[in-house]
Design an enzyme around this catalytic site. Sequence first.
Site, short mmCIF file in Angstrom:
data_model
loop_
_atom_site.label_atom_id
_atom_site.label_comp_id
_atom_site.label_asym_id
_atom_site.label_seq_id
_atom_site.Cartn_x
_atom_site.Cartn_y
_atom_site.Cartn_z
CD GLN A 78 4.95 0.75 0.12
OE1 GLN A 78 5.00 1.14 1.27
NE2 GLN A 78 4.18 -0.24 -0.25
CG PHE A 79 8.06 1.87 -6.90
CD1 PHE A 79 7.37 1.42 -8.02
CD2 PHE A 79 8.88 0.98 -6.22
CE1 PHE A 79 7.49 0.10 -8.44
CE2 PHE A 79 9.00 -0.33 -6.62
CZ PHE A 79 8.31 -0.78 -7.74
CB THR A 80 4.20 -0.53 -4.63
OG1 THR A 80 4.28 -0.36 -3.22
CG2 THR A 80 5.37 -1.36 -5.13
#
Length: 147
Positions: A78-80
């Site tokens: 989850q890059f966010t």
Amino acid sequence: MIAVVQRVNSSWVEVDGKIVGKIGKGINILLGVVKGDTEEDIEKLLKKVPFLRIFEDDKGKMNLSLIDIKGEALVISQFTLAGNVKKGRRPSFDDAEEPERARELYEKFVKKLSEYVPVQTGIFAAHMKVFIENDGPVTFIINSKEL
């Protein structure tokens, strides 16, 4: 690295309507790789996450780890989690690691975690639907830079 660790009764992830990873009792880990992360960050998380005493014993106290309960882990990239919302209304993802390097570190984390407990995953960089039956809810945010 930033890990959101959730104690779950069950969790699964779907891509294009197909379940690609599914666990029963254990932890759901949303994992964000930040620029500058290294294998040292992986090791810091591995010394903490599978050993966190976040599961209840027979007296209702959080005294048991994922390993103690013989639980499973579902790890979702989850890059966010590396997003910055300090300025304006649109998040900046300048702190997120480049996809190739992020994938490499994500996969190393998954491989090393699987030496402790059974691990399922989503698909890196895919649009995923994550289903979580959070138990408690019990949720922790762990930043490897703070360990």
